[in-house]
Design a protein around this motif. Structure first.
Motif, PDB file in Angstrom:
ATOM      1  N   MET A 160       0.869  -1.141  -0.002  1.00 54.14           N
ATOM      2  CA  MET A 160       0.138  -0.064   0.024  1.00 54.14           C
ATOM      3  C   MET A 160       0.965   1.168  -0.022  1.00 54.14           C
ATOM      4  SD  MET A 160      -3.004   1.055   2.513  1.00 54.14           S
ATOM      5  CE  MET A 160      -3.076   2.414   3.274  1.00 54.14           C
ATOM      6  N   ASN A 161       0.551   1.908  -0.969  1.00 51.81           N
ATOM      7  CA  ASN A 161       1.591   3.164  -1.149  1.00 51.81           C
ATOM      8  C   ASN A 161       0.801   4.391  -0.937  1.00 51.81           C
ATOM      9  OD1 ASN A 161       3.708   1.849  -1.552  1.00 51.81           O
ATOM     10  ND2 ASN A 161       3.541   1.771  -3.966  1.00 51.81           N
ATOM     11  N   VAL A 162       1.148   5.408  -0.269  1.00 49.19           N
ATOM     12  CA  VAL A 162       0.519   6.669  -0.003  1.00 49.19           C
ATOM     13  C   VAL A 162       1.165   7.819  -1.082  1.00 49.19           C
ATOM     14  CG1 VAL A 162      -0.147   8.500   1.519  1.00 49.19           C
ATOM     15  CG2 VAL A 162       0.074   6.135   2.189  1.00 49.19           C
ATOM     16  N   SER A 163       0.293   8.360  -1.568  1.00 54.37           N
ATOM     17  CA  SER A 163       0.667   9.647  -2.892  1.00 54.37           C
ATOM     18  C   SER A 163       1.196  10.697  -2.024  1.00 54.37           C
ATOM     19  CB  SER A 163      -0.319   9.964  -3.727  1.00 54.37           C
ATOM     20  OG  SER A 163      -1.380  10.566  -2.997  1.00 54.37           O
ATOM     21  N   ASP A 164       2.158  11.334  -2.789  1.00 51.85           N
ATOM     22  CA  ASP A 164       2.826  12.556  -2.131  1.00 51.85           C
ATOM     23  C   ASP A 164       1.617  13.498  -1.681  1.00 51.85           C
ATOM     24  OD1 ASP A 164       5.303  11.339  -2.386  1.00 51.85           O
ATOM     25  OD2 ASP A 164       5.941  12.618  -4.294  1.00 51.85           O
ATOM     26  N   ALA A 165       0.922  13.751  -2.534  1.00 51.15           N
ATOM     27  CA  ALA A 165      -0.541  14.553  -2.188  1.00 51.15           C
ATOM     28  C   ALA A 165      -1.130  14.480  -0.630  1.00 51.15           C
ATOM     29  CB  ALA A 165      -1.306  14.842  -3.346  1.00 51.15           C
ATOM     30  N   ASP A 166      -1.313  12.967  -0.977  1.00 47.33           N
ATOM     31  CA  ASP A 166      -2.060  12.583   0.365  1.00 47.33           C
ATOM     32  C   ASP A 166      -1.288  12.600   1.663  1.00 47.33           C
ATOM     33  OD1 ASP A 166      -4.274  11.843  -0.779  1.00 47.33           O
ATOM     34  OD2 ASP A 166      -3.747   9.915  -1.246  1.00 47.33           O
ATOM     35  N   TRP A 167       0.284  12.293   1.400  1.00 49.01           N
ATOM     36  CA  TRP A 167       1.040  12.417   2.404  1.00 49.01           C
ATOM     37  C   TRP A 167       1.308  13.879   3.070  1.00 49.01           C
ATOM     38  CZ3 TRP A 167       3.192   9.305   5.864  1.00 49.01           C
ATOM     39  CH2 TRP A 167       4.305   9.649   6.573  1.00 49.01           C
ATOM     40  N   GLN A 168       1.195  14.836   2.084  1.00 54.12           N
ATOM     41  CA  GLN A 168       1.219  16.165   2.455  1.00 54.12           C
ATOM     42  C   GLN A 168       0.051  16.656   3.211  1.00 54.12           C
ATOM     43  OE1 GLN A 168       4.541  17.050   2.304  1.00 54.12           O
ATOM     44  NE2 GLN A 168       3.803  18.898   1.387  1.00 54.12           N
ATOM     45  N   LYS A 169      -1.026  16.219   2.729  1.00 55.04           N
ATOM     46  CA  LYS A 169      -2.463  16.636   3.304  1.00 55.04           C
ATOM     47  C   LYS A 169      -2.448  15.797   4.863  1.00 55.04           C
ATOM     48  CE  LYS A 169      -6.789  17.670   3.305  1.00 55.04           C
ATOM     49  NZ  LYS A 169      -7.432  18.916   3.171  1.00 55.04           N
ATOM     50  N   MET A 170      -1.565  14.690   5.188  1.00 62.69           N
ATOM     51  CA  MET A 170      -1.852  14.109   6.403  1.00 62.69           C
ATOM     52  C   MET A 170      -1.012  14.978   7.146  1.00 62.69           C
ATOM     53  SD  MET A 170      -2.170   9.959   6.209  1.00 62.69           S
ATOM     54  CE  MET A 170      -0.467  10.083   4.972  1.00 62.69           C
ATOM     55  N   GLN A 171       0.438  15.410   6.504  1.00 68.40           N
ATOM     56  CA  GLN A 171       1.249  16.079   7.239  1.00 68.40           C
ATOM     57  C   GLN A 171       0.586  17.560   7.853  1.00 68.40           C
ATOM     58  OE1 GLN A 171       4.124  14.939   8.221  1.00 68.40           O
ATOM     59  NE2 GLN A 171       4.906  16.536   9.300  1.00 68.40           N
ATOM     60  N   GLU A 172      -0.165  18.252   7.159  1.00 66.34           N
ATOM     61  CA  GLU A 172      -0.858  19.559   7.196  1.00 66.34           C
ATOM     62  C   GLU A 172      -1.942  19.165   8.310  1.00 66.34           C
ATOM     63  OE1 GLU A 172      -2.355  21.563   3.885  1.00 66.34           O
ATOM     64  OE2 GLU A 172      -0.489  21.330   2.685  1.00 66.34           O
ATOM     65  N   LEU A 173      -2.718  18.259   8.492  1.00 61.07           N
ATOM     66  CA  LEU A 173      -3.414  17.825   9.276  1.00 61.07           C
ATOM     67  C   LEU A 173      -2.806  17.803  10.437  1.00 61.07           C
ATOM     68  CD1 LEU A 173      -5.991  15.688   7.453  1.00 61.07           C
ATOM     69  CD2 LEU A 173      -6.395  18.078   8.163  1.00 61.07           C
TER      70      LEU A 173
END
Length: 89
Positions: free
Chosen positions: A1-14
């Motif tokens: 399971m891979n997390v896209s960079d956009a989703d990773w950035q979103k999680m980091q921002e949250l």
């Protein structure tokens, strides 16, 4: 399971937003606690300034302290004599 960079950035921002909210909540609690300590300090200062409350003079303190110590020593000696004369002999 891979997390896209956009989703990773979103999680980091949250996560960063949540951390900032927690920091702000702790800072607010610290300020509230500081206000409560200041109120208590002022109240205690007013009580002492107005000589309210129960205060013992130094002479009374030494009289009561001496009598208490003498009572304790007397009780200990009575117990020691009782033990010596009734159990040891």
């Amino acid at each position: 399971m891979n997390v896209s960079d956009a989703d990773w950035q979103k999680m980091q921002e949250l996560h960063n937003q949540w951390m900032e909210q927690e920091k702000q909540m702790l800072a607010d609690q610290y300020k509230q606690q500081e206000v409560l300590w200041q109120k208590q300090s002022h109240r205690l200062t007013d009580i002492v300034r107005n000589n309210e409350g129960v205060w013992l003079s130094q002479r009374l303190f030494y009289i009561i302290g001496s009598l208490s110590l003498l009572s304790i020593i007397t009780i200990v000696l009575e117990i020691a004599f009782y033990v010596y004369f009734h159990w040891i002999q």
